[in-house]
Write a protein that holds these residues in place. Structure first.
Motif, mmCIF file in Angstrom:
data_model
loop_
_atom_site.group_PDB
_atom_site.id
_atom_site.type_symbol
_atom_site.label_atom_id
_atom_site.label_comp_id
_atom_site.label_asym_id
_atom_site.label_seq_id
_atom_site.Cartn_x
_atom_site.Cartn_y
_atom_site.Cartn_z
ATOM 1 N N SER A 232 0.639 -1.302 -0.105
ATOM 2 C CA SER A 232 0.031 -0.104 -0.123
ATOM 3 C C SER A 232 0.796 1.296 -0.064
ATOM 4 C CB SER A 232 -0.919 0.104 1.379
ATOM 5 O OG SER A 232 -1.755 -0.910 1.049
ATOM 6 N N THR B 128 0.916 3.791 -3.097
ATOM 7 C CA THR B 128 0.562 4.963 -2.760
ATOM 8 C C THR B 128 1.712 6.326 -3.092
ATOM 9 O OG1 THR B 128 -0.858 4.357 -0.972
ATOM 10 C CG2 THR B 128 -0.304 6.779 -0.956
ATOM 11 N N ARG C 274 -9.209 6.474 -5.117
ATOM 12 C CA ARG C 274 -8.998 4.816 -4.837
ATOM 13 C C ARG C 274 -10.588 4.301 -4.045
ATOM 14 N NH1 ARG C 274 -4.783 4.563 0.068
ATOM 15 N NH2 ARG C 274 -5.480 2.599 0.292
ATOM 16 N N PRO D 66 -6.277 6.538 4.389
ATOM 17 C CA PRO D 66 -5.702 6.658 3.068
ATOM 18 C C PRO D 66 -5.151 8.337 2.741
ATOM 19 C CG PRO D 66 -7.760 5.433 2.742
ATOM 20 C CD PRO D 66 -7.550 5.596 4.222
ATOM 21 N N TYR E 74 -3.236 -0.744 -7.878
ATOM 22 C CA TYR E 74 -3.207 -1.473 -6.718
ATOM 23 C C TYR E 74 -3.838 -1.181 -5.502
ATOM 24 C CZ TYR E 74 -0.608 -4.526 -3.563
ATOM 25 O OH TYR E 74 -0.428 -5.339 -2.646
ATOM 26 N N ILE E 75 -3.746 0.459 -4.928
ATOM 27 C CA ILE E 75 -4.303 0.744 -3.774
ATOM 28 C C ILE E 75 -5.758 0.511 -3.877
ATOM 29 C CG2 ILE E 75 -2.330 2.162 -2.872
ATOM 30 C CD1 ILE E 75 -3.553 4.688 -3.992
ATOM 31 N N SER F 293 -5.455 -2.631 -1.901
ATOM 32 C CA SER F 293 -5.396 -2.068 -0.720
ATOM 33 C C SER F 293 -6.908 -1.898 0.090
ATOM 34 C CB SER F 293 -4.594 -0.755 -0.659
ATOM 35 O OG SER F 293 -3.136 -1.061 -1.204
#
Length: 293
Positions: A27, A31, A47, A87, A222-223, A227
């Motif tokens: 994460s 990020t 996200r 986040p 990805y996040i 995540s």
């Protein structure tokens, strides 16, 4: 028979929790990739919006029932802690810190999660459990303080607040997972935030979004997927099966995996101090696991 079921559930909890931690470990580096090219506010909104649309689609496909009224407040706490709070604050912190430095703060997540597990989940770990958990957290805090001028006080404070909110969200979600289900908890938490995130997505969308590189979009993807959604499916299920305080100590492994990813993909320097602190908090896992009950 009951003991066997309990033992099997505990093992499943550790396995699911480990998978969740493994997914969460990417994460901070991901990020960092995203905020290098997009604003932290937009990254947080995007996200949550992407994961929220995915969560809503899954809920509709499986025709899940809406949460009961008494479950709305805990879901809001999950949304505040895990969908928005952590986040946003961690993304803002990464404007002042390397992902490797921020990852060390994640060593305090087990203690934060355990505290909220006691306050909100009614768990009562053995007193020695707190000794090992506090020692691990003190190692992290001591490292941050030792950095002095070379580190950013603003970044450190933002990461500390992010960890507190994340611990709250983890504990609330784990407690709720026992009645609502693991993937349903994070899905409904994301959906609750969706009416706010969708308009903000267009308001804060960068003017030159087409200039964002593949690395930036990879970090965002990805996040958003792992995540913000998939990782929570395993994590909340693991916490519900094995106990919030117990399985929560697996988060002590997250800095170790995260530092490795930061070094490999971002080419960030991992100092001996970072490694020493990481090894120290990992060693605390054995103690906290033994005295968790």
């Amino acid at each position: 028979m009951t003991a066997k079921i309990s033992k099997d559930a505990s093992l499943s909890g550790w396995i699911n929790g480990f998978i969740g931690v493994l997914l969460f470990s990417g994460s901070m580096p991901a990020t960092k990739l995203a905020v290098m090219e997009m604003s932290p506010v937009f990254v947080t909104i995007a996200r949550a919006a992407i994961a929220g649309i995915l969560a809503l689609s899954v809920l509709l496909i499986y025709k899940e029932k809406r949460p009961e009224k008494k479950q709305i407040f805990p879901l809001l706490l999950v949304s505040i802690g895990c969908v928005v709070g952590f986040p946003l604050l961690s993304a803002l912190a990464l404007q002042h810190l390397t992902s490797a430095h921020s990852i060390v703060f994640l060593g305090m997540l087990p203690l934060a999660t355990a505290i909220f597990g006691v306050v909100r989940g009614g768990e009562r770990p053995h007193p020695v459990f707190w000794f090992f958990s506090i020692i691990g957290s003190l190692l992290v805090i001591g490292y941050a303080v030792s950095q002095g001028i070379s580190a950013s006080p603003v970044g450190d404070i933002l990461m500390l607040l992010a960890v507190i909110l994340c611990g709250m969200g983890y504990a609330e979600g784990a407690k709720l997972s026992k009645t609502l289900g693991g993937w349903q908890v994070i899905s409904w938490a994301l959906v609750l935030a969706l009416p706010v995130m969708i308009p903000l997505f267009f308001i804060y969308s960068p003017d030159h979004i087409e200039t964002v590189s593949f690395r930036g979009w990879f970090g965002m993807a990805y996040i958003s997927l792992f995540s913000m959604f998939i990782g929570f499916i395993f994590w909340y299920k693991g916490l519900a099966q094995g106990g919030i305080a117990t399985v929560g100590q697996l988060q002590l492994l997250q800095p170790f995996f995260g530092l490795g990813l930061a070094a490999c993909f971002l080419h960030e320097q991992v100092s001996m101090g970072m490694l020493g602190v990481t090894v120290g908090v990992i060693l605390c896992v054995a103690g906290t696991k033994k005295f968790a009950k």
